[in-house]
Scaffold this active site. Structure first.
Site, short mmCIF file in Angstrom:
data_model
loop_
_atom_site.label_atom_id
_atom_site.label_comp_id
_atom_site.label_asym_id
_atom_site.label_seq_id
_atom_site.Cartn_x
_atom_site.Cartn_y
_atom_site.Cartn_z
N THR A 172 0.54 -4.21 -6.32
CA THR A 172 -0.24 -5.39 -6.68
C THR A 172 0.12 -5.85 -8.09
OG1 THR A 172 -2.02 -4.39 -5.44
CG2 THR A 172 -2.66 -6.09 -7.00
N VAL A 201 -7.65 -6.00 4.63
CA VAL A 201 -7.80 -6.57 3.31
C VAL A 201 -8.14 -5.45 2.34
CG1 VAL A 201 -9.12 -8.20 1.90
CG2 VAL A 201 -8.57 -8.77 4.27
N THR A 223 -5.54 -2.25 -9.79
CA THR A 223 -4.45 -1.99 -8.84
C THR A 223 -4.49 -0.52 -8.47
OG1 THR A 223 -2.05 -1.93 -8.58
CG2 THR A 223 -2.89 -1.69 -10.80
N GLY A 224 -3.87 -0.19 -7.34
CA GLY A 224 -3.83 1.21 -6.92
C GLY A 224 -4.30 1.36 -5.50
#
Lengths: 311, 311
Positions: A172, A201, A223-224
């Site tokens: 991301t 999602v 992110t992650g």
């Protein structure tokens, strides 16, 4: 107020083959975002410009360079939020769009909705005159090969989803900014995780998970491991701790630690506080990050790494 | 631990024609959920049973009785979260499913994803052997008439989306529960808002907005102006304030007040704390709510109204 921008290019076990391109990409995006802020652009304009550049960069899993889902298709998520008004726009599972973050911005500016998904998001894009692009133009050879490798080792869909390695490719991209008027914003964009279920999602387009922005406090982009981030509302957790008086550094470390303890998830965040404190923290092996503040460009990739350049 | 269940049937300007049916519906759901808890069922089982019953009840905008989007179709959102593990499952924009909350439960139990949307959610339902139902079986005459009334007054799509009355029909249903082992859960389900854009997702399926559950703190289910709830992460705001030591009542009032101040949004919540404190608070004209605790059934609809019955 001295403007600030902070960028991340995803928190995961970034391989050596992508390391240089990832660092170069976040540095470029930080410079582009800072240029917008310097000429008086808003925090929202700056994160949109920075994330658009990252979406164009094939080194990152967002826009061009997005990974493929189990059906071999690209489904993208993106979001933007204005900390002044708490207005936000997000898209999920959108296809054939070159810059999902720009579509998210239009949802924020032109509708009274916050999130549009799937075909509905594409219909809105059409209504706004955003051209669709063939899926192939968004798919890199790297993404295609990663998908083939993944599918080869998983003979059935059931096997695929029950034995997945959640660390596989979750880079991301995201940005947070503080503009001259003291407002903050965040933007995040992603192609998700390789061989995800169609329709899946993650945290990126979800307000409070993939990011949060409140000009009274600060802004976060996450992110992650997307599912872990959603289950702990990572970004909103950080801004809420900051609201109680914690520093951005302490709040982000506490919230990432909570995520490790409660749901065994790892990730990373970039944060800017309303007073201009900047942070890039992560619990994954690596995260490409960069920020511009006081005329200096800072960046890093490995834990503890912190390089500096004068602009 | 003495088990507790709290139900809501949506926070909005509930008309007289729906008042009695709304109150009766939440009372029935509270009884059904409590029966599950009394025989040793988990908090997750109890909220799933209660929300399923509300989805079957045509008085509520969820499952059967869902409102129609601008294209005249039913698109539903639902979510469930287990406060013990922080595991969660959600569906958004799913069609032709009788009990979206049961599909959400399967996503939580059978996948490592949290949210599936659109066609992907329907594919997963098929894989799990959940039958699809014709859309007409989910549509009530009331929902159809409300849609016709709405469409008549808005000649173009542009007009429809720029002048919408956000108070129109947002009676999401939801439940929170505390079980004998001390664990909490929440579940929420909705058909959204009449004449919404196809693809629009509101707060209901979003962890932290439509609800949150953490057995160390408590559980929340939200309803009301979905976009405002998402922009302020209403449910997670409440559990975070509770974590800092505030009561469920004080935390929910603070968070609803913050939502009014920052984004001019109204809504309602039901909350149960890990110690069994129960609350039903709202800033809309009305909210149908009911809870069962210590052998008594409590319920109400108007501000300040609080009725009691022995079970």
């Amino acid at each position: 107020v001295d403007p600030v921008i902070v960028i991340h290019g995803g928190a995961w076990a970034i391989p050596e083959s992508l390391a240089a391109a990832s660092v170069e990409g976040v540095k470029q995006a930080a410079r582009a975002g800072q240029a917008v802020l310097q000429r008086g652009g808003s925090a929202v304009d700056a994160v949109e410009a920075a994330v658009s550049l990252l979406e164009d960069d094939p080194a990152f899993d967002a826009g061009t360079g997005s990974v493929l889902n189990a059906a071999g298709e690209v489904e993208m998520d993106a979001v933007v939020m204005d900390g002044k008004t708490l207005k936000a726009g997000g898209v999920a599972c959108v296809q054939n769009i070159k810059h999902p973050v720009q579509l998210a911005r239009l949802i924020m500016d032109k509708t009274d909705h916050v999130l549009l998904v799937g075909k509905g998001a594409n219909h809105f894009a059409e209504e706004m005159g955003i051209p669709t692009v063939p899926m192939e133009t968004l798919v890199t050879e790297t993404a295609r090969k990663e998908w083939e490798r993944f599918m080869k080792y998983h003979e059935t869909i059931q096997d695929l989803f029950s034995n997945r390695d959640l660390q596989a490719g979750c880079d991301t991209v995201g940005a947070v900014a503080l503009d001259k008027t003291g407002n903050v914003a965040f933007g995040t964009s992603t192609g998700g995780i390789t061989a995800k279920r169609p329709g899946r999602v993650g945290d990126s387009p979800i307000i409070g998970a993939g990011g949060y922005a409140d000009s009274q406090v600060g802004a976060v982009s996450s992110t992650g491991h997307g599912e872990a981030i959603m289950r702990t509302c990572l970004a909103h957790h950080i801004t809420t701790l900051m609201q109680t008086g914690q520093s951005a550094d302490s709040a982000s470390k506490s919230a990432l630690d909570h995520m490790t303890q409660r749901v065994q998830g790892s990730g990373g965040v970039v944060v800017v506080s309303a007073t201009g404190e900047v942070v890039a923290n992560f619990t994954t092996e690596r995260m490409a990050w960069a920020w511009v503040k006081d005329g200096e460009l800072h960046y890093g990739l490995d834990p503890g790494q912190h390089e500096k350049e004068c602009l």
